[in-house]
Scaffold this active site. Structure first.
Site, PDB file in Angstrom:
ATOM      1  N   GLY A  44       0.568  -1.155   0.098  1.00  0.00           N
ATOM      2  CA  GLY A  44      -0.437  -0.470  -0.637  1.00  0.00           C
ATOM      3  C   GLY A  44       0.801   1.180  -0.215  1.00  0.00           C
ATOM      4  N   CYS A  45       2.006   1.452   0.849  1.00  0.00           N
ATOM      5  CA  CYS A  45       2.073   2.815   0.902  1.00  0.00           C
ATOM      6  C   CYS A  45       3.433   2.593  -0.622  1.00  0.00           C
ATOM      7  CB  CYS A  45       3.584   2.087   1.776  1.00  0.00           C
ATOM      8  SG  CYS A  45       2.667   2.127   4.187  1.00  0.00           S
ATOM      9  N   THR A  46       4.092   1.440  -1.275  1.00  0.00           N
ATOM     10  CA  THR A  46       4.493   2.225  -2.304  1.00  0.00           C
ATOM     11  C   THR A  46       3.604   2.322  -3.358  1.00  0.00           C
ATOM     12  OG1 THR A  46       6.326   0.246  -1.789  1.00  0.00           O
ATOM     13  CG2 THR A  46       5.469   0.381  -4.337  1.00  0.00           C
TER      14      THR A  46
END
EC number: 1.11.1.24
Length: 152
Positions: A44-46
């Site tokens: 998700g952060c990527t």
């Protein structure tokens, strides 16, 4: 405590991936989008970091600078930027004090359990240091686009 439009943005001074210190005041020659995310190189952060990077020029055209903040170390940010070819500024909030000041650290649900952690959140801050908009518990996918559209 959650921050809302009209609240003064909590000031901070944090290190970037190259160990340079950045303070919120230093960035306020432009409008600032600060987003908090849990961890470098996670799915998700990527997605979120790559989306903000891809839209960087669109944000810049509206006089905005993008700042991503997580508890990861500057070295970890360096690796994340290199691996994902990111163009945004990433800052390290290793003790989570800045995330806490923004209401972006606390109790959240993960896989049906209550845990303490970073609450994925984004803040649009005007040049006057006042929050124009806040988003809490955001979904990573398409979030950068939604933030851009909210600036219209």
């Amino acid at each position: 405590m959650k921050l809302q439009a009209g609240d003064k943005a909590p000031l901070f001074r944090l290190k970037s991936s190259d160990e340079t210190e950045f303070a919120l005041q230093d960035l306020l020659s432009k409008n600032v989008i600060v987003y908090f995310y849990p961890k470098d190189n996670t799915p998700g952060c990527t997605i979120e970091a790559k989306d903000f990077s891809a839209l960087l020029e669109s944000f810049a055209a509206k006089d905005y600078v993008i700042v991503g903040i997580s508890p990861d170390s500057p070295k970890c940010h360096q690796n994340f930027i290199a691996k994902q070819n990111l163009k945004i500024l990433l800052l390290s909030d290793t003790d989570k004090s800045v995330a806490s000041a923004y209401g972006a650290y606390g109790t959240k649900m993960m896989y049906g359990k209550e845990v303490q952690g970073i609450i994925r959140s984004t803040f649009i801050i005007g040049k006057d240091g006042v929050i124009k908009q806040s988003f809490y518990n955001v979904k990573a996918k398409d979030h950068a686009q939604k933030v851009l559209e909210s600036l219209e």
